[in-house]
Structures are given as C-alpha cells and as structure tokens.
Enzyme design. Sequence first.
Site, mmCIF file in Angstrom:
data_model
loop_
_atom_site.group_PDB
_atom_site.id
_atom_site.type_symbol
_atom_site.label_atom_id
_atom_site.label_comp_id
_atom_site.label_asym_id
_atom_site.label_seq_id
_atom_site.Cartn_x
_atom_site.Cartn_y
_atom_site.Cartn_z
ATOM 1 N N GLU A 1 53.328 -16.763 -19.407
ATOM 2 C CA GLU A 1 52.838 -16.269 -18.122
ATOM 3 C C GLU A 1 52.695 -17.452 -17.165
ATOM 4 O OE1 GLU A 1 51.714 -14.721 -14.903
ATOM 5 O OE2 GLU A 1 52.079 -13.291 -16.536
ATOM 6 N N ASP B 1 56.651 -21.142 -16.286
ATOM 7 C CA ASP B 1 57.710 -20.279 -15.782
ATOM 8 C C ASP B 1 58.555 -19.824 -16.973
ATOM 9 O OD1 ASP B 1 59.612 -19.522 -13.320
ATOM 10 O OD2 ASP B 1 60.838 -20.348 -14.940
ATOM 11 N N ASP C 1 59.086 -8.809 -19.110
ATOM 12 C CA ASP C 1 58.190 -7.907 -18.376
ATOM 13 C C ASP C 1 57.593 -8.605 -17.163
ATOM 14 O OD1 ASP C 1 56.831 -5.617 -17.730
ATOM 15 O OD2 ASP C 1 55.233 -5.886 -19.204
#
Length: 300
Positions: free
Chosen positions: A115, A142, A163
Amino acid sequence: MRISIVSALLASVFMINTAQADVIHSERSLYTNILVEDDGDLRCLKFNVKSNNTRQSCFLKSQPKQLVFNYTKLLLTGLLVNPEPKRILIIGLGGGTMSNTLHDLLPTSLIDNVEIDESVIKVARQYFDFLENDQIKTYSQDGRVFVKRALLKKQEYDWIILDAFNGDYIPEHLMTQEFLLEIKSLLSANGILTANTFSSSQLYKYESATYKAVFGDFYQVSNQNNNNRIILALNKGLASSTVLQTEKNAQLATALLSFGVDVNMLYRNMRSTATQQDWSNDSTILTDQFAPANLLNLDN
C-alpha cells in the site's frame, strides 16, 4: 437461505442515506482524503467525501467476516483455479478485508500487502481490525516499485491480487503491458492474477486488449450487482486450467459460506474471453508510452 438473508441485509444497509453516517475519523494524507464512517452496524473506509463509489472497505461490526462488497466475493474466484496458493501478494490494502479473509481461509499461506499510503495502513490497523503477524506483512511502497524489487530478489507468488482501484481511477503505471509482463514474471508456474477493475468505461477495450496481449485468454468475472469486473488470468493460460476435484470443491464451498459467498455464484459469473470476447481485436494496447487512463475513463 442464510446467504440470501445476509445479502438482503447488506442491500438495505447501503440504501440508507449516507448523510446519516457518523464520521469517526478523517484526515488528508499525501494522496487522498480518508474518511471512516459508521452507519449503525456498518463501518466504511472512503477516499472521497462526495461519492459512494470511493468506498474502499466496509464491514459489519457484528459480523466482521461477512464480505460486504460484491467485488471482494468475486475476487475469490481465484480459489476455483488455484485452491492452495502458498504465497500471495495483494497490491492495494483498503481496510485489509481481503488479507484478513484469505488468512482465515488459508491460515498457512504467506501474504504480502503493498500500500503506497502509510495513512491507509494506519487506518486499517486502527479501525478495521487489519491483522498482521509473522505470515502477513505490510509494505508501504508503490506497487510497481515493489514488483520490480521482488523480481530482482527472484521471488515468486502463487496468487497476485491487483486492487489499486478506488471506483474512479487506477494508477496508469499499474495498467500497462510492461507492468503486466512484470507481474507475469513474478508468478509461479501455476500462478494466477486477479484484478479489480472497470466494467464499463472507454478504457475497457484498451485494458482488456492489454491483458490478453500478456496472458492470452482470461476469465471475466462480473454480475449486475455492481460496476466492477474481476479479471482472472493464469500464468499458463486457460488451456492449462483444471476443474477442481469434487471433494476440494465441496470443502471450498463450505469454507466460503462463512463469508457469505456462494461458490455456485462464482462459477456462474465466470466468462472465458476465448468464447465471449467483447472488444475488437484491433484495440490499442496500453503501454508506458501510451496509458491515458484519466482521459479514457469516461462512461460510454
């Protein structure tokens, strides 16, 4: 019957006017506005103050295992073709719902969560019971940088879940042919990819063509309950996929019931692009030099 009751409950909860929701946390991170809202039994993470499309994670406080979002249920189609992944990579954390669910279903598997926004990780820990332990790791990076570094370390994953989708936007550098080739290289021989993405936009045909250029034919998983589709691609292609043995299928069906997921619903919503391709073969592929995702993400 139980699934029908829970689904009806969730539908009624989402029909409630969001103005009634109580904001229990808000902050501006380096990347977005983050809000946590309580609406009775429902708690949601949002990345925008104006749109419900930007809900990232929701859970029922009285039934935290029940999956609220339709797309999170559809992501579990990955288990139909790879029921025992040992190493899992999830890019895009939200509230950590998918990581928690997979740990419950696959308690011996290793899960890496990536994340970019440290504030999102903090909120997931504080408000959404996001679990971390020796088997579940979190990296604030990243997603593409993480993938490149993992390749240099010669790591492999049996299941990669993309996602990084907020309902309106996917980072352009996570959609290109070059990135998907990196993802494919990171998969084990029998590895799979599931990606949460658009079901309707001008970007649809470009994105679809890009996935096919890298993985060949894939499964599209979607239904009429939301605006998401799941792309399910296999490292070896669809021709190498095998139907689960009846015994394993029954075991999986039983396990998924506790999360409000009907395995037959998953099968019904899988469509192979080998027989049901809905974009033209001459659609342009997204590359690092041509990835105008912001311009193309317009409803048809």
